[in-house]
Motif scaffolding. Structure first.
Motif, short mmCIF file in Angstrom:
data_model
loop_
_atom_site.label_atom_id
_atom_site.label_comp_id
_atom_site.label_asym_id
_atom_site.label_seq_id
_atom_site.Cartn_x
_atom_site.Cartn_y
_atom_site.Cartn_z
N VAL A 6 1.13 -0.96 0.06
CA VAL A 6 -0.12 0.12 -0.04
C VAL A 6 0.91 0.78 -0.16
N ASP A 7 2.15 1.77 1.08
CA ASP A 7 2.69 2.64 0.88
C ASP A 7 4.18 2.34 1.68
N PRO A 8 4.51 2.13 0.80
CA PRO A 8 6.74 1.68 0.99
C PRO A 8 6.66 3.24 2.14
N ALA A 9 7.69 2.55 2.88
CA ALA A 9 8.20 4.07 3.83
C ALA A 9 9.16 4.66 2.61
N ALA A 10 9.78 4.19 1.41
CA ALA A 10 10.56 5.44 1.08
C ALA A 10 10.98 6.18 0.66
N THR A 11 8.97 6.78 0.68
CA THR A 11 8.26 8.05 -0.32
C THR A 11 8.22 9.02 0.49
N GLY A 20 4.65 12.11 -0.06
CA GLY A 20 4.76 11.68 -1.05
C GLY A 20 3.39 9.87 -0.26
N ALA A 21 3.43 9.27 -1.31
CA ALA A 21 2.71 8.21 -0.78
C ALA A 21 3.17 7.00 -1.51
N GLY A 22 3.68 6.22 -1.77
CA GLY A 22 3.60 4.30 -2.53
C GLY A 22 2.40 4.20 -3.40
N LYS A 23 3.12 3.65 -4.50
CA LYS A 23 2.01 3.49 -5.99
C LYS A 23 1.28 2.33 -5.48
N GLY A 24 0.97 1.72 -4.28
CA GLY A 24 -0.64 0.88 -3.57
C GLY A 24 -1.40 1.89 -3.55
N LEU A 25 -1.10 2.90 -2.68
CA LEU A 25 -1.61 3.44 -2.11
C LEU A 25 -2.55 4.59 -3.71
N ALA A 26 -1.62 4.86 -4.34
CA ALA A 26 -1.87 5.90 -5.46
C ALA A 26 -2.77 5.12 -6.43
N TRP A 27 -2.25 3.65 -7.12
CA TRP A 27 -3.36 2.51 -7.31
C TRP A 27 -5.09 2.63 -6.61
N LEU A 28 -4.43 2.84 -5.29
CA LEU A 28 -6.27 2.64 -4.75
C LEU A 28 -6.85 3.34 -4.85
N TRP A 149 -20.45 2.75 -1.37
CA TRP A 149 -20.28 2.88 -0.31
C TRP A 149 -18.79 1.91 -0.53
N VAL A 150 -18.34 0.92 -0.95
CA VAL A 150 -17.56 0.33 -0.62
C VAL A 150 -16.34 0.91 -1.05
N ALA A 151 -16.32 1.22 -1.83
CA ALA A 151 -15.35 2.88 -2.33
C ALA A 151 -14.95 3.30 -1.88
N THR A 152 -15.90 4.20 -1.17
CA THR A 152 -15.41 5.40 -0.08
C THR A 152 -15.06 4.66 1.12
N ILE A 153 -15.57 3.89 1.97
CA ILE A 153 -15.30 3.17 3.24
C ILE A 153 -13.04 2.41 2.74
N VAL A 154 -13.69 2.57 1.83
CA VAL A 154 -11.86 1.18 1.81
C VAL A 154 -10.52 2.65 1.29
N MET A 155 -11.57 4.04 0.57
CA MET A 155 -9.90 4.57 0.73
C MET A 155 -10.03 5.45 2.09
N PHE A 156 -11.20 5.50 2.14
CA PHE A 156 -11.43 6.58 4.16
C PHE A 156 -10.44 5.56 4.52
N TRP A 157 -10.11 4.45 5.30
CA TRP A 157 -9.29 3.68 5.85
C TRP A 157 -7.90 3.70 5.67
N PHE A 158 -7.80 3.43 4.07
CA PHE A 158 -5.93 3.14 3.91
C PHE A 158 -5.78 5.39 3.70
N VAL A 159 -6.29 5.62 3.54
CA VAL A 159 -6.08 7.47 3.44
C VAL A 159 -5.85 7.31 4.85
#
Length: 208
Positions: A6-11, A20-28, A149-159
């Motif tokens: 989701v979010d590599p620490a090197a960013t 910044g953020a990793g590609k995992g979070l960006a793609w999510l 609903w599902v999209a909103t919940i997923v993006m909220f928790w990962f952000v």
């Protein structure tokens, strides 16, 4: 989904050049935002068709329970004076743009991440209200709404996880450690609870 996915620490961390953020979070963000845009777009088109022809039946009206038409005809479908999905077209598209910016290497200031988090918190709250109205007042379910609903919940928790782990939201080390390893648990539990409410609300219908 693990921390590395989701979010590599090197960013980078909070600083003058932004967070910044990793590609995992960006793609999510791109994927969940696109899912929200798709849901909002289909509902908006069907809403306009319904306004033109009151006898129009949306494609996702499958039975008395799974009936997008009942949702679209309700007062709750236009809380702000216009169809709710029109708001989704703007906000979900913004999420896609933010995710695309992160993929391109963008780094946003702390206030920007906090603003994004606040907007998603509002989105989750609004979706929760709509869920209650759908299940217990309108007594119908819209599959496209469920996707939003599902999209909103997923993006909220990962952000939220990203902001806690990067220090944008102050938190004790134990909470940061939890988000490092177990962020995925929160959206799974959140969505699972909603699924159980839907299952139990119309248990007789599903099992008949």
């Amino acid at each position: 989904m693990t921390k590395a996915a989701v979010d590599p620490a090197a960013t980078g961390r909070n600083g003058e050049d932004g967070i910044g953020a990793g590609k995992g979070l960006a793609w999510l963000l791109v994927i969940t935002g696109a899912a929200g845009v798709l849901a909002a777009w289909v509902i908006t088109i069907d809403k306009f068709k319904l306004l033109e022809d009151p006898n129009f039946t949306p494609g996702c009206s499958l039975n008395p329970i799974v009936s997008c038409g009942n949702i679209m005809k309700s007062e709750q479908a236009s809380v702000f004076g216009f169809p709710n999905p029109m708001l989704g077209l703007v906000t979900y598209a913004a999420v896609v743009a933010i995710g695309a910016g992160l993929l391109a290497g963008a780094r946003y200031r702390r206030w920007y991440w906090l603003g994004l988090n606040a907007g998603m918190l509002f989105g989750v709250g609004f979706c929760t209200w709509l869920m209650y109205q759908s299940l217990y007042e309108i007594n119908s379910l819209c599959l496209w709404c469920c996707l939003a609903w599902v999209a909103t919940i997923v993006m909220f928790w990962f952000v939220t996880s990203h902001n806690v782990r990067r220090g944008a939201i102050p938190a004790p080390s134990g909470l940061r450690t939890f988000f490092d390893e177990f962020t995925w648990i929160l959206p799974v539990l959140h969505i699972g609870i909603i699924g159980m409410l839907i299952l139990t609300r119309w248990w007789d219908f599903w099992t008949s």
